[in-house]
Design an enzyme around this catalytic site. Sequence first.
Site, PDB file in Angstrom:
ATOM      1  N   ARG A 142      -2.925  -0.396  -4.299  1.00 41.93           N
ATOM      2  CA  ARG A 142      -2.617   1.022  -4.047  1.00 41.93           C
ATOM      3  C   ARG A 142      -2.570   1.867  -5.325  1.00 41.93           C
ATOM      4  O   ARG A 142      -1.725   2.750  -5.474  1.00 41.93           O
ATOM      5  CB  ARG A 142      -1.290   1.173  -3.289  1.00 41.93           C
ATOM      6  N   SER A 166       2.772   4.112   4.895  1.00 37.34           N
ATOM      7  CA  SER A 166       3.810   3.326   4.200  1.00 37.34           C
ATOM      8  C   SER A 166       4.468   4.149   3.100  1.00 37.34           C
ATOM      9  O   SER A 166       3.783   4.761   2.284  1.00 37.34           O
ATOM     10  CB  SER A 166       3.190   2.083   3.569  1.00 37.34           C
ATOM     11  N   GLU A 197       4.948   4.164  -2.586  1.00 40.60           N
ATOM     12  CA  GLU A 197       3.500   4.280  -2.388  1.00 40.60           C
ATOM     13  C   GLU A 197       3.158   5.766  -2.179  1.00 40.60           C
ATOM     14  O   GLU A 197       2.192   6.286  -2.698  1.00 40.60           O
ATOM     15  CB  GLU A 197       3.056   3.466  -1.165  1.00 40.60           C
TER      16      GLU A 197
END
Length: 306
Positions: free
Chosen positions: A181, A231, A301
């Site tokens: 990510r 998320s 995130e």
Amino acid sequence: MNRSTPNISAEKIRRTSGFQGGIREKEELRKHTSFRIGGPADLFIIPENGNDLIELLKSLTEENVPYLILGGGSNLLVSDRGVRGVVIQVGPGLSDFKFRRDSLVSESGVRFSRLARSAAERGLSGLEFAAGIPGTVGGAVVMNAGCGGGDISQVVTRVRTFKPGSGIKDWTKKDCQFKYRSSRFRGTGEIVLEVEFKLSPGSPPEIKERMEKILAPRKQTLPLKYPNAGSIFKNPPGDYAGRLIEAAGLKGERIGGAQISKKHANIIINRSTASSKDVEQLITLAQKKVREIFSINLDLEVEIWK
Ligand SMILES: Cc1cc2nc3c(=O)[nH]c(=O)nc-3n(C[C@H](O)[C@H](O)[C@H](O)COP(=O)(O)OP(=O)(O)OC[C@H]3O[C@@H](n4cnc5c(N)ncnc54)[C@H](O)[C@@H]3O)c2cc1C
């Protein structure tokens, strides 16, 4: 981000950069985020094409005007106070893509899931994982978006960027420094213009079947009825943020209009009119409890603009 309103107007931008695209004043960013949260940007600018974007970026830099880049707004929590300065939406104006045998070149404003479906129809495999990921190709590169074991780093061969002062650059996959990510484009000021993918030939029905296999469980496990930003935390090594938050007893926890989803504890949903503060308080609570109980730090995130 500089909190004071910079001395810039739509008229001045058009005059200094020859800008062709759309400019809106005090645009509510909640209209452009998947969370449906976020106050006004002083100026909200939608370039008409890549050149328009480049000239705009040069001009804003010369005038010392702070700006932020918005893709699909699906990985962002924007403050209710909004953003002082300019928000540039890289989307509708950079939405072309072209197939060349087994490669695909896409502008950064193309919807990633749309690109995945077009590749499937064309009989090109490699983007099946992207069918359910919201947002743009540019945002997906910046975030190294992925799902079900696949991520964009596995199929990218080249990324073209622009940065005021450095100009246009082409980066090989290795230069992109893709990580979980993350990529070199996160927070470095390089604006993604175009991405090249290497795909492999396959049969369209088989590719679509693989896509459906990845999509089906998402419909069961994601709280798709309510606005959210996917998320909130990265998974810590060897574990899942959602499992830890659930084990900390926080599934379903509510603050104001925001709630830790009962379906998926790593997702916060906007149940009604959640404020950015409501969401931030839930984030802090989850981080505190998980640290206390498991001695694990949960890293964000999602990106916060405030
Ligand atoms: C329901 C839901 C499900 C999701 N599922 C997944 C999933 O399975 N896997 C996954 O990885 N993510 C998932 N996400 C998160 C999100 O969709 C991804 O991170 C997505 O790639 C973000 O793209 P975006 O265009 O919306 O970026 P934005 O949210 O607009 O921006 C994210 C960051 O990228 C920067 N950025 C955007 N475009 C450019 C550009 N052209 N040049 C430079 N910087 C740019 C922004 O400035 C910001 O820093 C999900 C989100 C939602 C709401």
